[in-house]
Design a protein around this motif. Structure first.
Motif, PDB file in Angstrom:
ATOM      1  N   LEU A   1       0.830  -1.197   0.000  1.00 22.04           N
ATOM      2  CA  LEU A   1       0.000   0.000   0.000  1.00 22.04           C
ATOM      3  C   LEU A   1       0.865   1.248   0.000  1.00 22.04           C
ATOM      4  O   LEU A   1       1.986   1.249   0.531  1.00 22.04           O
ATOM      5  CB  LEU A   1      -0.934  -0.012   1.209  1.00 22.04           C
ATOM      6  CG  LEU A   1      -1.927  -1.177   1.267  1.00 22.04           C
ATOM      7  CD1 LEU A   1      -2.840  -1.028   2.483  1.00 22.04           C
ATOM      8  CD2 LEU A   1      -2.752  -1.268  -0.009  1.00 22.04           C
ATOM      9  N   ALA A   2       0.329   2.320  -0.578  1.00 21.36           N
ATOM     10  CA  ALA A   2       1.076   3.570  -0.701  1.00 21.36           C
ATOM     11  C   ALA A   2       0.180   4.735  -0.303  1.00 21.36           C
ATOM     12  O   ALA A   2      -1.051   4.656  -0.434  1.00 21.36           O
ATOM     13  CB  ALA A   2       1.568   3.756  -2.135  1.00 21.36           C
ATOM     14  N   PRO A   3       0.786   5.827   0.184  1.00 18.77           N
ATOM     15  CA  PRO A   3      -0.016   7.022   0.429  1.00 18.77           C
ATOM     16  C   PRO A   3      -0.754   7.424  -0.850  1.00 18.77           C
ATOM     17  O   PRO A   3      -0.173   7.417  -1.939  1.00 18.77           O
ATOM     18  CB  PRO A   3       1.029   8.074   0.822  1.00 18.77           C
ATOM     19  CG  PRO A   3       2.189   7.284   1.335  1.00 18.77           C
ATOM     20  CD  PRO A   3       2.208   6.028   0.507  1.00 18.77           C
ATOM     21  N   GLY A   4      -2.023   7.746  -0.711  1.00 24.35           N
ATOM     22  CA  GLY A   4      -2.831   8.091  -1.870  1.00 24.35           C
ATOM     23  C   GLY A   4      -3.732   6.973  -2.336  1.00 24.35           C
ATOM     24  O   GLY A   4      -4.606   7.194  -3.183  1.00 24.35           O
ATOM     25  N   ASP A   5      -3.566   5.767  -1.792  1.00 26.89           N
ATOM     26  CA  ASP A   5      -4.467   4.676  -2.155  1.00 26.89           C
ATOM     27  C   ASP A   5      -5.838   4.893  -1.512  1.00 26.89           C
ATOM     28  O   ASP A   5      -5.948   5.370  -0.384  1.00 26.89           O
ATOM     29  CB  ASP A   5      -3.910   3.330  -1.694  1.00 26.89           C
ATOM     30  CG  ASP A   5      -2.727   2.856  -2.524  1.00 26.89           C
ATOM     31  OD1 ASP A   5      -2.517   3.404  -3.631  1.00 26.89           O
ATOM     32  OD2 ASP A   5      -2.004   1.944  -2.061  1.00 26.89           O
ATOM     33  N   LEU A   6      -6.886   4.521  -2.232  1.00 27.24           N
ATOM     34  CA  LEU A   6      -8.256   4.521  -1.726  1.00 27.24           C
ATOM     35  C   LEU A   6      -8.773   3.090  -1.726  1.00 27.24           C
ATOM     36  O   LEU A   6      -8.475   2.324  -2.648  1.00 27.24           O
ATOM     37  CB  LEU A   6      -9.165   5.386  -2.601  1.00 27.24           C
ATOM     38  CG  LEU A   6      -8.865   6.884  -2.669  1.00 27.24           C
ATOM     39  CD1 LEU A   6      -9.784   7.558  -3.693  1.00 27.24           C
ATOM     40  CD2 LEU A   6      -9.031   7.535  -1.308  1.00 27.24           C
ATOM     41  N   ILE A   7      -9.560   2.742  -0.710  1.00 25.20           N
ATOM     42  CA  ILE A   7     -10.143   1.410  -0.619  1.00 25.20           C
ATOM     43  C   ILE A   7     -11.654   1.544  -0.441  1.00 25.20           C
ATOM     44  O   ILE A   7     -12.125   2.023   0.598  1.00 25.20           O
ATOM     45  CB  ILE A   7      -9.556   0.604   0.545  1.00 25.20           C
ATOM     46  CG1 ILE A   7      -8.028   0.574   0.497  1.00 25.20           C
ATOM     47  CG2 ILE A   7     -10.101  -0.834   0.515  1.00 25.20           C
ATOM     48  CD1 ILE A   7      -7.389  -0.012   1.758  1.00 25.20           C
ATOM     49  N   PHE A   8     -12.410   1.142  -1.449  1.00 20.13           N
ATOM     50  CA  PHE A   8     -13.868   1.050  -1.342  1.00 20.13           C
ATOM     51  C   PHE A   8     -14.166  -0.266  -0.619  1.00 20.13           C
ATOM     52  O   PHE A   8     -13.757  -1.332  -1.081  1.00 20.13           O
ATOM     53  CB  PHE A   8     -14.511   1.062  -2.726  1.00 20.13           C
ATOM     54  CG  PHE A   8     -14.616   2.426  -3.362  1.00 20.13           C
ATOM     55  CD1 PHE A   8     -15.856   2.943  -3.724  1.00 20.13           C
ATOM     56  CD2 PHE A   8     -13.491   3.188  -3.633  1.00 20.13           C
ATOM     57  CE1 PHE A   8     -15.973   4.188  -4.328  1.00 20.13           C
ATOM     58  CE2 PHE A   8     -13.589   4.442  -4.237  1.00 20.13           C
ATOM     59  CZ  PHE A   8     -14.833   4.947  -4.576  1.00 20.13           C
ATOM     60  N   THR A   9     -14.871  -0.206   0.513  1.00 23.09           N
ATOM     61  CA  THR A   9     -14.917  -1.332   1.436  1.00 23.09           C
ATOM     62  C   THR A   9     -16.069  -2.309   1.223  1.00 23.09           C
ATOM     63  O   THR A   9     -16.203  -3.269   1.970  1.00 23.09           O
ATOM     64  CB  THR A   9     -14.973  -0.817   2.886  1.00 23.09           C
ATOM     65  OG1 THR A   9     -16.156  -0.022   3.060  1.00 23.09           O
ATOM     66  CG2 THR A   9     -13.747   0.007   3.234  1.00 23.09           C
ATOM     67  N   GLY A  10     -16.885  -2.116   0.211  1.00 23.93           N
ATOM     68  CA  GLY A  10     -18.002  -3.021  -0.038  1.00 23.93           C
ATOM     69  C   GLY A  10     -19.337  -2.344   0.208  1.00 23.93           C
ATOM     70  O   GLY A  10     -19.423  -1.335   0.910  1.00 23.93           O
ATOM     71  N   THR A  11     -20.388  -2.912  -0.369  1.00 25.74           N
ATOM     72  CA  THR A  11     -21.709  -2.292  -0.309  1.00 25.74           C
ATOM     73  C   THR A  11     -22.718  -3.212   0.367  1.00 25.74           C
ATOM     74  O   THR A  11     -22.621  -4.433   0.258  1.00 25.74           O
ATOM     75  CB  THR A  11     -22.198  -1.940  -1.737  1.00 25.74           C
ATOM     76  OG1 THR A  11     -23.263  -1.003  -1.672  1.00 25.74           O
ATOM     77  CG2 THR A  11     -22.649  -3.169  -2.504  1.00 25.74           C
ATOM     78  N   PRO A  12     -23.691  -2.656   1.080  1.00 22.60           N
ATOM     79  CA  PRO A  12     -24.739  -3.476   1.691  1.00 22.60           C
ATOM     80  C   PRO A  12     -25.796  -3.902   0.672  1.00 22.60           C
ATOM     81  O   PRO A  12     -25.759  -3.508  -0.496  1.00 22.60           O
ATOM     82  CB  PRO A  12     -25.332  -2.552   2.752  1.00 22.60           C
ATOM     83  CG  PRO A  12     -25.058  -1.174   2.257  1.00 22.60           C
ATOM     84  CD  PRO A  12     -23.768  -1.251   1.492  1.00 22.60           C
ATOM     85  N   ALA A  13     -26.749  -4.702   1.136  1.00 26.31           N
ATOM     86  CA  ALA A  13     -27.829  -5.177   0.271  1.00 26.31           C
ATOM     87  C   ALA A  13     -28.696  -4.016  -0.209  1.00 26.31           C
ATOM     88  O   ALA A  13     -28.712  -2.936   0.387  1.00 26.31           O
ATOM     89  CB  ALA A  13     -28.687  -6.187   1.028  1.00 26.31           C
ATOM     90  N   GLY A  14     -29.405  -4.259  -1.302  1.00 29.60           N
ATOM     91  CA  GLY A  14     -30.330  -3.272  -1.832  1.00 29.60           C
ATOM     92  C   GLY A  14     -29.859  -2.596  -3.097  1.00 29.60           C
ATOM     93  O   GLY A  14     -30.472  -1.625  -3.547  1.00 29.60           O
TER      94      GLY A  14
END
Length: 227
Positions: free
Chosen positions: A189-202
């Motif tokens: 990992l490096a400074p500036g990385d973004l992590i989208f952590t997942g989405t709930p149902a719907g």
């Protein structure tokens, strides 16, 4: 140094309350990280841990934007998500120290061409055309973490004023420290990385003219219009 043509501008995201912006390096996304969403996708969350895919940095779209309905799809879906902004790089990061690597948090929408994603999945092919297309990652300003974790808070999205997704960040299968730790065993990992952590149902389809509003307790509301 000279180039054969001007290089692209640095992609960046607004930082809440600061003049400086967050320069983006890479975007990672976690798949099926809420149990109810895993089930609505036809998977068993008790048997399959989350996995990772990526989007290009230039897929980011700032808050309060109008974006065109993307080509080659008839089934564009919203996926509201907590986003982790990495401020300190590293590999093989221990879960106990993972929060030391967090710069802040934001609200993101992992827009998905679901028909293309499913066609690729069924053919055993990569998801890039379904997930990594232009303007597929609307995002709010990043709220600095100030050493704090993010282990609870209502997460939601409305389309034209009607709720579509409602859950709590506490429902994540893998929480923020665990996501960072696991991802750092696969990539440095490096400074500036973004992590989208997942989405709930719907999750569900949107169409031209739809107005989307989504948020997470303590963070800005993400507003996007589809044209």
């Amino acid at each position: 140094m000279s180039y054969v043509f001007p290089p692209p501008a640095q992609v960046s995201v607004e930082v809440k309350g600061r003049a400086e912006r967050f320069p983006v390096n890479r975007i990672y996304c976690v798949g099926r990280n809420y149990a109810a969403h895993a089930r609505e996708m036809g998977k068993d969350p008790d048997r399959e841990p989350p996995f990772f895919f990526t989007k290009p940095a230039n897929a980011l779209v700032p808050n309060n934007s109008t974006i065109p309905y993307p080509p080659r799809t008839a089934n564009l879906h919203h996926e509201i998500e907590l986003v982790i902004a990495i401020g300190k790089g590293g590999k093989d990061i221990a879960t106990a120290s993972a929060l030391e690597h967090v710069f802040g948090y934001a609200v993101g929408n992992d827009l998905t061409r679901r028909d293309l994603q499913f066609a690729a999945r069924d053919a055993g092919r990569p998801w890039d055309t379904g997930k990594a297309f232009d303007r597929s990652a609307p995002i709010t300003a990043i709220q600095p973490a100030q050493g704090q974790g993010f282990d609870k808070g209502k997460i939601w999205i409305k389309v034209n004023g009607e709720f579509r997704q409602q859950a709590d960040v506490a429902d994540l299968i893998w929480d923020v420290p665990e996501i960072i730790s696991e991802l750092s065993t696969l990539f440095e990992l490096a400074p500036g990385d973004l992590i989208f952590t997942g989405t709930p149902a719907g999750v569900g389809a949107v169409k031209p003219g739809d107005h989307l509003e989504g948020g997470i307790d303590g963070l800005d509301t993400l507003i996007t219009t589809i044209s």
